[in-house]
Design a protein around this motif. Structure first.
Motif, PDB file in Angstrom:
ATOM      1  N   LEU A 138      45.198  87.183  -8.736  1.00  0.00           N
ATOM      2  CA  LEU A 138      45.849  86.123  -7.963  1.00  0.00           C
ATOM      3  C   LEU A 138      44.843  85.051  -7.573  1.00  0.00           C
ATOM      4  CD1 LEU A 138      48.300  85.067  -6.193  1.00  0.00           C
ATOM      5  CD2 LEU A 138      47.309  86.434  -4.350  1.00  0.00           C
ATOM      6  N   ASP A 139      43.689  85.451  -7.062  1.00  0.00           N
ATOM      7  CA  ASP A 139      42.669  84.493  -6.640  1.00  0.00           C
ATOM      8  C   ASP A 139      42.155  83.655  -7.812  1.00  0.00           C
ATOM      9  OD1 ASP A 139      42.800  85.192  -3.962  1.00  0.00           O
ATOM     10  OD2 ASP A 139      41.163  86.649  -4.090  1.00  0.00           O
ATOM     11  N   MET A 160      43.001  83.648   3.276  1.00  0.00           N
ATOM     12  CA  MET A 160      41.979  84.426   2.558  1.00  0.00           C
ATOM     13  C   MET A 160      42.283  84.547   1.063  1.00  0.00           C
ATOM     14  SD  MET A 160      41.160  87.592   5.090  1.00  0.00           S
ATOM     15  CE  MET A 160      39.957  87.460   6.384  1.00  0.00           C
ATOM     16  N   ARG A 161      43.558  84.420   0.706  1.00  0.00           N
ATOM     17  CA  ARG A 161      43.960  84.584  -0.690  1.00  0.00           C
ATOM     18  C   ARG A 161      44.553  83.297  -1.226  1.00  0.00           C
ATOM     19  NH1 ARG A 161      41.751  88.958  -3.191  1.00  0.00           N
ATOM     20  NH2 ARG A 161      41.714  90.689  -1.721  1.00  0.00           N
ATOM     21  N   ARG A 162      44.259  83.002  -2.471  1.00  0.00           N
ATOM     22  CA  ARG A 162      44.907  81.873  -3.121  1.00  0.00           C
ATOM     23  C   ARG A 162      46.423  82.119  -3.113  1.00  0.00           C
ATOM     24  NH1 ARG A 162      43.534  79.625  -9.223  1.00  0.00           N
ATOM     25  NH2 ARG A 162      45.209  78.070  -9.319  1.00  0.00           N
ATOM     26  N   ASP A 163      47.183  81.115  -2.728  1.00  0.00           N
ATOM     27  CA  ASP A 163      48.644  81.235  -2.621  1.00  0.00           C
ATOM     28  C   ASP A 163      49.059  82.356  -1.669  1.00  0.00           C
ATOM     29  OD1 ASP A 163      49.032  79.136  -4.424  1.00  0.00           O
ATOM     30  OD2 ASP A 163      49.085  80.474  -6.154  1.00  0.00           O
ATOM     31  N   GLY A 164      48.220  82.616  -0.659  1.00  0.00           N
ATOM     32  CA  GLY A 164      48.514  83.684   0.287  1.00  0.00           C
ATOM     33  C   GLY A 164      49.833  83.498   1.012  1.00  0.00           C
ATOM     34  N   ALA A 165      50.147  82.256   1.370  1.00  0.00           N
ATOM     35  CA  ALA A 165      51.406  82.000   2.081  1.00  0.00           C
ATOM     36  C   ALA A 165      52.602  82.218   1.163  1.00  0.00           C
ATOM     37  CB  ALA A 165      51.415  80.582   2.644  1.00  0.00           C
ATOM     38  N   ARG A 166      52.488  81.797  -0.087  1.00  0.00           N
ATOM     39  CA  ARG A 166      53.589  81.996  -1.036  1.00  0.00           C
ATOM     40  C   ARG A 166      53.793  83.475  -1.324  1.00  0.00           C
ATOM     41  NH1 ARG A 166      52.793  79.032  -6.320  1.00  0.00           N
ATOM     42  NH2 ARG A 166      54.871  79.836  -6.700  1.00  0.00           N
ATOM     43  N   LEU A 167      52.709  84.219  -1.421  1.00  0.00           N
ATOM     44  CA  LEU A 167      52.804  85.659  -1.652  1.00  0.00           C
ATOM     45  C   LEU A 167      53.511  86.324  -0.474  1.00  0.00           C
ATOM     46  CD1 LEU A 167      52.011  88.179  -3.343  1.00  0.00           C
ATOM     47  CD2 LEU A 167      49.876  88.232  -2.036  1.00  0.00           C
ATOM     48  N   HIS A 168      53.169  85.887   0.735  1.00  0.00           N
ATOM     49  CA  HIS A 168      53.725  86.507   1.944  1.00  0.00           C
ATOM     50  C   HIS A 168      55.179  86.095   2.199  1.00  0.00           C
ATOM     51  CE1 HIS A 168      53.911  88.156   5.989  1.00  0.00           C
ATOM     52  NE2 HIS A 168      54.454  87.026   6.357  1.00  0.00           N
ATOM     53  N   ALA A 169      55.517  84.845   1.888  1.00  0.00           N
ATOM     54  CA  ALA A 169      56.845  84.323   2.222  1.00  0.00           C
ATOM     55  C   ALA A 169      57.939  85.203   1.616  1.00  0.00           C
ATOM     56  CB  ALA A 169      56.994  82.888   1.720  1.00  0.00           C
ATOM     57  N   GLY A 170      58.859  85.620   2.453  1.00  0.00           N
ATOM     58  CA  GLY A 170      59.969  86.436   1.972  1.00  0.00           C
ATOM     59  C   GLY A 170      59.687  87.915   1.904  1.00  0.00           C
ATOM     60  N   SER A 171      58.432  88.315   2.147  1.00  0.00           N
ATOM     61  CA  SER A 171      58.132  89.748   2.121  1.00  0.00           C
ATOM     62  C   SER A 171      58.652  90.408   3.397  1.00  0.00           C
ATOM     63  CB  SER A 171      56.625  89.988   1.971  1.00  0.00           C
ATOM     64  OG  SER A 171      55.930  89.490   3.090  1.00  0.00           O
ATOM     65  N   ALA A 178      53.626  95.061  -2.691  1.00  0.00           N
ATOM     66  CA  ALA A 178      52.413  95.824  -2.394  1.00  0.00           C
ATOM     67  C   ALA A 178      51.212  94.894  -2.244  1.00  0.00           C
ATOM     68  CB  ALA A 178      52.156  96.853  -3.490  1.00  0.00           C
ATOM     69  N   MET A 179      51.157  93.857  -3.069  1.00  0.00           N
ATOM     70  CA  MET A 179      50.081  92.869  -2.965  1.00  0.00           C
ATOM     71  C   MET A 179      50.151  92.147  -1.622  1.00  0.00           C
ATOM     72  SD  MET A 179      50.276  91.264  -6.817  1.00  0.00           S
ATOM     73  CE  MET A 179      49.219  89.845  -6.445  1.00  0.00           C
ATOM     74  N   ALA A 180      51.362  91.765  -1.217  1.00  0.00           N
ATOM     75  CA  ALA A 180      51.542  91.055   0.058  1.00  0.00           C
ATOM     76  C   ALA A 180      51.096  91.931   1.223  1.00  0.00           C
ATOM     77  CB  ALA A 180      52.996  90.633   0.224  1.00  0.00           C
ATOM     78  N   ALA A 181      51.465  93.203   1.184  1.00  0.00           N
ATOM     79  CA  ALA A 181      51.076  94.124   2.256  1.00  0.00           C
ATOM     80  C   ALA A 181      49.559  94.287   2.305  1.00  0.00           C
ATOM     81  CB  ALA A 181      51.751  95.475   2.063  1.00  0.00           C
ATOM     82  N   ALA A 182      48.937  94.438   1.142  1.00  0.00           N
ATOM     83  CA  ALA A 182      47.479  94.611   1.097  1.00  0.00           C
ATOM     84  C   ALA A 182      46.758  93.343   1.547  1.00  0.00           C
ATOM     85  CB  ALA A 182      47.045  94.997  -0.315  1.00  0.00           C
ATOM     86  N   ALA A 183      47.289  92.190   1.162  1.00  0.00           N
ATOM     87  CA  ALA A 183      46.666  90.921   1.545  1.00  0.00           C
ATOM     88  C   ALA A 183      46.713  90.710   3.052  1.00  0.00           C
ATOM     89  CB  ALA A 183      47.354  89.760   0.827  1.00  0.00           C
ATOM     90  N   MET A 184      47.708  91.289   3.724  1.00  0.00           N
ATOM     91  CA  MET A 184      47.858  91.127   5.167  1.00  0.00           C
ATOM     92  C   MET A 184      47.016  92.117   5.967  1.00  0.00           C
ATOM     93  SD  MET A 184      49.568  88.522   5.754  1.00  0.00           S
ATOM     94  CE  MET A 184      49.559  88.776   7.520  1.00  0.00           C
ATOM     95  N   ALA A 185      46.262  92.995   5.304  1.00  0.00           N
ATOM     96  CA  ALA A 185      45.512  94.044   6.004  1.00  0.00           C
ATOM     97  C   ALA A 185      44.601  93.523   7.116  1.00  0.00           C
ATOM     98  CB  ALA A 185      44.718  94.873   5.003  1.00  0.00           C
TER      99      ALA A 185
END
Length: 197
Positions: free
Chosen positions: A14-15, A89-100, A51-58
């Protein structure tokens, strides 16, 4: 290869390439496996993204919870800032998180809400403020990360001032907190007097 390894490599991918370009085919190639072997750990790409969204939010999910006696205003600001830092912290972190769906941290959310209510914030206002701050933060980071992608490293024209993203975020966050304080003061002022003991 286990789930944790797959998610770690997926976040690295992703990054490197951005959310639009993340695919199970690319991930399988990166891991040196055949694409179908990924489905042993994740049945669909949506499962993998969750799973990526959850891990990125750690980093935010593992931040200390508030304690009784903490100033709720200072905590509210820091909690929202922590959320923003984690999304960035992650590229496109907000897009990954949105809707999770925050399935793993519902207990933490309840404890945060309980802290606000115990601190004197009316329950409905606490719920709405937490929701507003969360969505505001995701929106700000979406715009911030989109600006970075669209500029592609190019300088802005001389007549266009660069936006201080953090200052803009802080200004909006202060307005949310001001509104919450107003509701809290009003609710306290209109509450019936406690009976004498």
């Amino acid at each position: 290869m286990n789930r944790e390894t797959v998610v770690t490599e997926a976040l690295e991918l992703l990054d490197e390439v951005g959310l639009e370009t993340v695919s199970t085919r690319r991930l399988a190639k990166r891991l040196g496996v055949e694409q179908p072997s990924l489905y042993y750990h994740f049945r669909t790409k949506k499962d993998l993204l969750s799973a990526m969204a959850a891990a990125a939010m750690a980093p935010h999910a593992n931040a200390p919870l508030p304690s009784l006696g903490d100033d709720w205003r200072a905590w509210f600001l820091e909690n929202t800032r922590s959320f923003r830092r984690t999304l960035l912290m992650r590229r496109d972190g907000a897009r990954l998180h949105a809707g999770s769906t925050p399935t793993g941290d519902l207990d933490r959310i309840r404890r945060k809400m309980s802290f606000l209510v115990t601190s004197g914030v009316p329950e409905r206002e606490a719920q709405m403020a937490m929701l507003a701050a969360s969505r505001y933060t995701v929106g700000c980071v979406l715009e911030e990360q989109a600006d970075v992608d669209q500029q592609g490293g190019e300088d802005l024209p001389d007549d266009v001032p660069a936006l201080d993203q953090e200052a803009a975020f802080e200004a909006g966050l202060a307005l949310i907190l001001d509104g919450l304080e107003q509701h809290t003061v009003t609710a306290g002022a209109t509450a019936p007097p406690e009976p004498a003991h």
